[in-house]
Write a protein that holds these residues in place. Structure first.
Motif, short mmCIF file in Angstrom:
data_model
loop_
_atom_site.label_atom_id
_atom_site.label_comp_id
_atom_site.label_asym_id
_atom_site.label_seq_id
_atom_site.Cartn_x
_atom_site.Cartn_y
_atom_site.Cartn_z
N GLY A 178 14.77 -8.27 13.55
CA GLY A 178 14.46 -8.65 14.92
C GLY A 178 13.93 -10.06 15.00
N ALA A 179 13.94 -10.60 16.20
CA ALA A 179 13.50 -11.97 16.41
C ALA A 179 12.12 -12.04 17.07
N GLU A 180 11.41 -10.92 17.05
CA GLU A 180 10.09 -10.89 17.68
C GLU A 180 9.01 -11.17 16.65
N SER A 181 8.09 -12.01 17.02
CA SER A 181 7.00 -12.37 16.10
C SER A 181 5.95 -11.25 16.06
N ALA A 182 5.44 -11.02 14.88
CA ALA A 182 4.40 -10.01 14.71
C ALA A 182 3.05 -10.56 15.14
N ARG A 183 2.23 -9.70 15.72
CA ARG A 183 0.86 -10.08 16.10
C ARG A 183 -0.12 -9.82 14.95
N ALA A 184 0.19 -8.82 14.12
CA ALA A 184 -0.69 -8.44 13.01
C ALA A 184 0.12 -7.66 11.99
N VAL A 185 -0.47 -7.46 10.82
CA VAL A 185 0.17 -6.64 9.79
C VAL A 185 -0.81 -5.55 9.37
N SER A 186 -0.27 -4.37 9.11
CA SER A 186 -1.06 -3.26 8.62
C SER A 186 -0.86 -3.15 7.11
N VAL A 187 -1.96 -3.17 6.37
CA VAL A 187 -1.91 -3.18 4.91
C VAL A 187 -2.46 -1.86 4.37
N SER A 188 -1.69 -1.21 3.50
CA SER A 188 -2.13 0.00 2.81
C SER A 188 -2.21 -0.31 1.32
N LEU A 189 -3.35 -0.04 0.72
CA LEU A 189 -3.58 -0.32 -0.70
C LEU A 189 -3.92 0.96 -1.45
N GLU A 190 -3.58 0.94 -2.74
CA GLU A 190 -4.00 2.03 -3.62
C GLU A 190 -4.19 1.47 -5.02
N PHE A 191 -5.41 1.58 -5.52
CA PHE A 191 -5.70 1.15 -6.89
C PHE A 191 -5.85 2.38 -7.76
N THR A 192 -5.14 2.42 -8.90
CA THR A 192 -5.23 3.52 -9.85
C THR A 192 -5.93 3.03 -11.10
N ASP A 193 -7.09 3.61 -11.37
CA ASP A 193 -7.89 3.20 -12.52
C ASP A 193 -7.18 3.57 -13.82
N ALA A 194 -7.08 2.60 -14.75
CA ALA A 194 -6.35 2.83 -15.99
C ALA A 194 -7.06 3.81 -16.92
N LEU A 195 -8.39 3.91 -16.82
CA LEU A 195 -9.13 4.78 -17.73
C LEU A 195 -9.21 6.22 -17.23
N THR A 196 -9.45 6.38 -15.95
CA THR A 196 -9.65 7.72 -15.41
C THR A 196 -8.41 8.29 -14.72
N GLY A 197 -7.49 7.42 -14.33
CA GLY A 197 -6.32 7.88 -13.59
C GLY A 197 -6.62 8.17 -12.12
N LYS A 198 -7.84 7.93 -11.69
CA LYS A 198 -8.22 8.22 -10.32
C LYS A 198 -7.69 7.13 -9.39
N ALA A 199 -7.22 7.53 -8.19
CA ALA A 199 -6.68 6.60 -7.22
C ALA A 199 -7.72 6.30 -6.13
N TYR A 200 -7.80 5.05 -5.74
CA TYR A 200 -8.73 4.60 -4.70
C TYR A 200 -7.93 3.92 -3.59
N PRO A 201 -7.81 4.54 -2.42
CA PRO A 201 -7.03 3.95 -1.33
C PRO A 201 -7.88 3.04 -0.44
N ALA A 202 -7.20 2.19 0.30
CA ALA A 202 -7.86 1.35 1.30
C ALA A 202 -6.81 0.91 2.31
N GLN A 203 -7.25 0.71 3.54
CA GLN A 203 -6.35 0.26 4.59
C GLN A 203 -7.04 -0.79 5.45
N GLY A 204 -6.24 -1.57 6.15
CA GLY A 204 -6.80 -2.57 7.05
C GLY A 204 -5.72 -3.31 7.79
N THR A 205 -6.15 -4.12 8.74
CA THR A 205 -5.23 -4.90 9.56
C THR A 205 -5.58 -6.37 9.43
N VAL A 206 -4.55 -7.20 9.30
CA VAL A 206 -4.73 -8.65 9.18
C VAL A 206 -3.99 -9.33 10.32
#
Length: 216
Positions: A178-206
């Motif tokens: 599309g040719a429409e400019s974005a006003r913002a972006v939605s960011v979804s993150l997930e970090f997976t710890d190498a030692l424990t295997g546990k996942a840590y999510p985070a979200q936000g808007t920029v």
């Protein structure tokens, strides 16, 4: 009337004349300093919210420590040292993140990530960071615009420390239809710890801002 009586009368008249001004000044000062009941409620709400967030972060940090210690069964560590050892409680999308518009349907995104321990302090981590991004255009559903994965080595290379703080930075180009400019972006993150295997999510808007032309 004696000269002394004249002076006494003049003094009394000056005192009476200035009395309303004194009362007015005191009255204004009293109204300016009068406490507002809503101020106390807001302050209490802020304090309770801070205490709740701190309790959650400490619980997440403790869970991480338990996992790490259970995996190192043969390791012996002093209880006090174990309690003082920092551990990951979660990750956050920093307000330093930026999204700059290149043209109508392209942008450059810099994702700034802050891993934090139970005290809210920055913590270096080892693991895999995944990011997925969608652009936000008024009147349309979120449009996928890009994704990226940083391996443990790439994440280590993304470490940054400057006067604005310590963090990890992930840069990625964005593109959408599309040719429409974005006003913002939605960011979804997930970090997976190498030692424990546990996942840590985070979200936000920029928010998206127009990129400056070269030379300006």
């Amino acid at each position: 009337m004696t000269r002394c009586s004249h002076r006494l009368s003049a003094t009394l008249l000056a005192t009476v004349a200035s009395a309303p001004l004194v009362v007015l000044a005191v009255g204004c000062r009293g109204r300016a300093l009068a406490p507002n009941a809503a101020d106390g409620l807001r302050a209490e709400l802020v304090e309770r919210t801070r205490e709740r967030d701190e309790a959650r972060a400490r619980a997440a940090e403790l869970e991480t420590k338990v996992t790490e210690l259970s995996q190192a069964r043969d390791a012996r560590i002093d209880p006090e040292a174990a309690e003082a050892m920092p551990a990951l409680a979660g990750i956050a999308l920093s307000g330093l993140s930026t999204a700059r518009l290149v043209d109508a349907n392209h942008a450059k995104l810099a994702i700034v990530v802050e891993p934090r321990d139970g005290l809210g302090r920055f913590l270096q981590v080892t693991g895999t960071l995944r990011a997925s991004v969608a652009v936000l255009i008024p009147g349309r559903d979120p449009i996928p615009a890009g994704s990226a994965t940083l391996s443990p080595k790439a994440l280590r290379d993304a470490y940054r420390s400057a006067f604005l703080g310590t963090h990890y930075t992930l840069e990625m180009p964005l593109a959408w239809e599309g040719a429409e400019s974005a006003r913002a972006v939605s960011v979804s993150l997930e970090f997976t710890d190498a030692l424990t295997g546990k996942a840590y999510p985070a979200q936000g808007t920029v928010p998206v801002v127009a990129d400056r032309p070269a030379g300006r």
